[in-house]
Design a protein around this motif. Structure first.
Motif, PDB file in Angstrom:
ATOM      1  N   SER A  16       0.822  -1.218   0.000  1.00  0.00           N
ATOM      2  CA  SER A  16       0.000   0.000   0.000  1.00  0.00           C
ATOM      3  C   SER A  16       0.856   1.268   0.000  1.00  0.00           C
ATOM      4  CB  SER A  16      -0.963   0.003   1.190  1.00  0.00           C
ATOM      5  OG  SER A  16      -0.235  -0.013   2.397  1.00  0.00           O
ATOM      6  N   ASP A  17       2.099   1.145   0.449  1.00  0.00           N
ATOM      7  CA  ASP A  17       3.004   2.301   0.495  1.00  0.00           C
ATOM      8  C   ASP A  17       3.757   2.534  -0.809  1.00  0.00           C
ATOM      9  OD1 ASP A  17       2.332   2.780   3.134  1.00  0.00           O
ATOM     10  OD2 ASP A  17       4.021   1.630   3.927  1.00  0.00           O
ATOM     11  N   LEU A  18       3.626   1.612  -1.758  1.00  0.00           N
ATOM     12  CA  LEU A  18       4.416   1.716  -2.986  1.00  0.00           C
ATOM     13  C   LEU A  18       3.773   2.659  -4.000  1.00  0.00           C
ATOM     14  CD1 LEU A  18       5.251  -2.052  -3.533  1.00  0.00           C
ATOM     15  CD2 LEU A  18       6.785  -0.279  -2.684  1.00  0.00           C
ATOM     16  N   PRO A  19       4.592   3.257  -4.862  1.00  0.00           N
ATOM     17  CA  PRO A  19       4.044   4.076  -5.945  1.00  0.00           C
ATOM     18  C   PRO A  19       3.132   3.226  -6.843  1.00  0.00           C
ATOM     19  CG  PRO A  19       6.450   4.258  -5.839  1.00  0.00           C
ATOM     20  CD  PRO A  19       6.056   3.191  -4.883  1.00  0.00           C
ATOM     21  N   THR A  20       2.109   3.858  -7.384  1.00  0.00           N
ATOM     22  CA  THR A  20       1.144   3.165  -8.242  1.00  0.00           C
ATOM     23  C   THR A  20       1.824   2.437  -9.395  1.00  0.00           C
ATOM     24  OG1 THR A  20      -0.432   4.915  -7.734  1.00  0.00           O
ATOM     25  CG2 THR A  20      -1.002   3.443  -9.542  1.00  0.00           C
ATOM     26  N   VAL A  21       2.845   3.050  -9.957  1.00  0.00           N
ATOM     27  CA  VAL A  21       3.535   2.449 -11.103  1.00  0.00           C
ATOM     28  C   VAL A  21       4.167   1.104 -10.708  1.00  0.00           C
ATOM     29  CG1 VAL A  21       5.654   3.789 -10.713  1.00  0.00           C
ATOM     30  CG2 VAL A  21       5.181   2.836 -12.971  1.00  0.00           C
ATOM     31  N   VAL A  22       4.689   1.028  -9.491  1.00  0.00           N
ATOM     32  CA  VAL A  22       5.290  -0.225  -9.017  1.00  0.00           C
ATOM     33  C   VAL A  22       4.195  -1.261  -8.742  1.00  0.00           C
ATOM     34  CG1 VAL A  22       6.697  -1.302  -7.205  1.00  0.00           C
ATOM     35  CG2 VAL A  22       7.283   0.977  -8.047  1.00  0.00           C
ATOM     36  N   GLN A  23       3.084  -0.811  -8.187  1.00  0.00           N
ATOM     37  CA  GLN A  23       1.958  -1.718  -7.943  1.00  0.00           C
ATOM     38  C   GLN A  23       1.478  -2.337  -9.260  1.00  0.00           C
ATOM     39  OE1 GLN A  23      -1.080   0.387  -5.748  1.00  0.00           O
ATOM     40  NE2 GLN A  23       0.152   0.461  -3.881  1.00  0.00           N
ATOM     41  N   LYS A  24       1.366  -1.512 -10.288  1.00  0.00           N
ATOM     42  CA  LYS A  24       0.920  -2.011 -11.597  1.00  0.00           C
ATOM     43  C   LYS A  24       1.890  -3.039 -12.148  1.00  0.00           C
ATOM     44  CE  LYS A  24      -2.031   1.724 -13.223  1.00  0.00           C
ATOM     45  NZ  LYS A  24      -1.971   3.139 -13.622  1.00  0.00           N
ATOM     46  N   LYS A  25       3.189  -2.761 -12.014  1.00  0.00           N
ATOM     47  CA  LYS A  25       4.201  -3.709 -12.491  1.00  0.00           C
ATOM     48  C   LYS A  25       4.089  -5.022 -11.719  1.00  0.00           C
ATOM     49  CE  LYS A  25       7.708  -0.360 -13.918  1.00  0.00           C
ATOM     50  NZ  LYS A  25       8.992   0.241 -13.483  1.00  0.00           N
ATOM     51  N   PHE A  26       3.830  -4.914 -10.403  1.00  0.00           N
ATOM     52  CA  PHE A  26       3.688  -6.132  -9.603  1.00  0.00           C
ATOM     53  C   PHE A  26       2.545  -6.995 -10.136  1.00  0.00           C
ATOM     54  CE2 PHE A  26       1.335  -8.375  -6.304  1.00  0.00           C
ATOM     55  CZ  PHE A  26       2.285  -9.319  -5.927  1.00  0.00           C
ATOM     56  N   TYR A  27       1.403  -6.371 -10.421  1.00  0.00           N
ATOM     57  CA  TYR A  27       0.255  -7.142 -10.919  1.00  0.00           C
ATOM     58  C   TYR A  27       0.566  -7.811 -12.255  1.00  0.00           C
ATOM     59  CZ  TYR A  27      -2.785  -5.495  -7.198  1.00  0.00           C
ATOM     60  OH  TYR A  27      -3.347  -5.267  -5.971  1.00  0.00           O
ATOM     61  N   LYS A  28       1.332  -7.119 -13.092  1.00  0.00           N
ATOM     62  CA  LYS A  28       1.740  -7.707 -14.370  1.00  0.00           C
ATOM     63  C   LYS A  28       2.612  -8.945 -14.126  1.00  0.00           C
ATOM     64  CE  LYS A  28       5.016  -6.272 -17.070  1.00  0.00           C
ATOM     65  NZ  LYS A  28       5.951  -5.510 -17.876  1.00  0.00           N
ATOM     66  N   GLN A  29       3.577  -8.802 -13.204  1.00  0.00           N
ATOM     67  CA  GLN A  29       4.470  -9.917 -12.901  1.00  0.00           C
ATOM     68  C   GLN A  29       3.712 -11.068 -12.236  1.00  0.00           C
ATOM     69  OE1 GLN A  29       6.573  -8.664 -15.010  1.00  0.00           O
ATOM     70  NE2 GLN A  29       8.299  -9.492 -13.877  1.00  0.00           N
ATOM     71  N   LEU A  30       2.743 -10.718 -11.392  1.00  0.00           N
ATOM     72  CA  LEU A  30       1.927 -11.739 -10.731  1.00  0.00           C
ATOM     73  C   LEU A  30       1.146 -12.546 -11.774  1.00  0.00           C
ATOM     74  CD1 LEU A  30       1.114 -12.866  -7.963  1.00  0.00           C
ATOM     75  CD2 LEU A  30      -0.785 -11.248  -7.953  1.00  0.00           C
ATOM     76  N   ALA A  31       0.656 -11.870 -12.792  1.00  0.00           N
ATOM     77  CA  ALA A  31      -0.047 -12.566 -13.877  1.00  0.00           C
ATOM     78  C   ALA A  31       0.895 -13.548 -14.575  1.00  0.00           C
ATOM     79  CB  ALA A  31      -0.615 -11.565 -14.873  1.00  0.00           C
ATOM     80  N   TYR A  32       2.147 -13.125 -14.789  1.00  0.00           N
ATOM     81  CA  TYR A  32       3.144 -14.038 -15.365  1.00  0.00           C
ATOM     82  C   TYR A  32       3.366 -15.238 -14.450  1.00  0.00           C
ATOM     83  CZ  TYR A  32       4.645 -10.514 -18.812  1.00  0.00           C
ATOM     84  OH  TYR A  32       4.710  -9.612 -19.841  1.00  0.00           O
ATOM     85  N   LEU A  33       3.466 -14.961 -13.149  1.00  0.00           N
ATOM     86  CA  LEU A  33       3.706 -16.036 -12.179  1.00  0.00           C
ATOM     87  C   LEU A  33       2.599 -17.073 -12.254  1.00  0.00           C
ATOM     88  CD1 LEU A  33       5.361 -17.197  -9.779  1.00  0.00           C
ATOM     89  CD2 LEU A  33       3.959 -15.783  -8.275  1.00  0.00           C
ATOM     90  N   LEU A  34       1.362 -16.602 -12.344  1.00  0.00           N
ATOM     91  CA  LEU A  34       0.222 -17.518 -12.397  1.00  0.00           C
ATOM     92  C   LEU A  34       0.190 -18.316 -13.705  1.00  0.00           C
ATOM     93  CD1 LEU A  34      -2.420 -15.252 -10.692  1.00  0.00           C
ATOM     94  CD2 LEU A  34      -1.625 -17.470  -9.852  1.00  0.00           C
ATOM     95  N   THR A  35       0.798 -17.760 -14.742  1.00  0.00           N
ATOM     96  CA  THR A  35       0.852 -18.448 -16.029  1.00  0.00           C
ATOM     97  C   THR A  35       2.013 -19.434 -16.068  1.00  0.00           C
ATOM     98  OG1 THR A  35       0.020 -16.420 -17.033  1.00  0.00           O
ATOM     99  CG2 THR A  35       0.876 -18.092 -18.528  1.00  0.00           C
ATOM    100  N   ASP A  36       3.188 -18.955 -15.628  1.00  0.00           N
ATOM    101  CA  ASP A  36       4.400 -19.771 -15.726  1.00  0.00           C
ATOM    102  C   ASP A  36       5.486 -19.208 -14.819  1.00  0.00           C
ATOM    103  OD1 ASP A  36       6.556 -21.322 -16.438  1.00  0.00           O
ATOM    104  OD2 ASP A  36       6.768 -20.475 -18.446  1.00  0.00           O
ATOM    105  N   ILE A  37       5.810 -19.963 -13.775  1.00  0.00           N
ATOM    106  CA  ILE A  37       6.839 -19.507 -12.822  1.00  0.00           C
ATOM    107  C   ILE A  37       8.193 -19.335 -13.508  1.00  0.00           C
ATOM    108  CG2 ILE A  37       7.518 -21.821 -12.046  1.00  0.00           C
ATOM    109  CD1 ILE A  37       7.696 -20.653  -9.177  1.00  0.00           C
ATOM    110  N   ARG A  38       8.369 -19.992 -14.663  1.00  0.00           N
ATOM    111  CA  ARG A  38       9.646 -19.884 -15.378  1.00  0.00           C
ATOM    112  C   ARG A  38       9.657 -18.740 -16.396  1.00  0.00           C
ATOM    113  NH1 ARG A  38       8.419 -24.977 -14.465  1.00  0.00           N
ATOM    114  NH2 ARG A  38       7.291 -25.216 -16.429  1.00  0.00           N
ATOM    115  N   HIS A  39       8.633 -17.899 -16.369  1.00  0.00           N
ATOM    116  CA  HIS A  39       8.599 -16.765 -17.301  1.00  0.00           C
ATOM    117  C   HIS A  39       9.883 -15.940 -17.153  1.00  0.00           C
ATOM    118  CE1 HIS A  39       7.454 -13.019 -19.223  1.00  0.00           C
ATOM    119  NE2 HIS A  39       6.441 -13.658 -19.783  1.00  0.00           N
TER     120      HIS A  39
END
Length: 83
Positions: A16-39
């Motif tokens: 919650s303390d992170l800049p919005t831009v970092v939060q958005k990047k996290f969600y993108k990476q989380l989507a990759y994680l859910l697709t393939d941990i080896r992304h």
């Protein structure tokens, strides 16, 4: 089966303390994680073998840490990567 995501209270406080831009990047990476941990973008690797903690990349500056518990990625924390 399909993996699920859980977040620790500690992670939620960090996040919650992170800049919005970092939060958005996290969600993108989380989507990759859910697709393939080896992304390649994640560069996911075992961080602490004994505790079963993994590290993955958000961007150049941030990393997130997680455990795999049954069918769930438990997101533990997100921190600025020490240079």
């Amino acid at each position: 089966g399909k993996m699920k995501v859980a977040r620790t209270p500690h992670f939620l406080r960090n996040f919650s303390d992170l800049p919005t831009v970092v939060q958005k990047k996290f969600y993108k990476q989380l989507a990759y994680l859910l697709t393939d941990i080896r992304h390649p973008s994640l560069r996911a690797k075992k961080y602490d073998e004994n505790a079963g903690i993994w590290q993955a990349r958000v961007d150049n500056d941030f990393r997130f840490y997680f455990q795999i518990v049954d069918d769930t990625y438990l997101i533990l924390s997100i921190i600025k990567h020490p240079k």
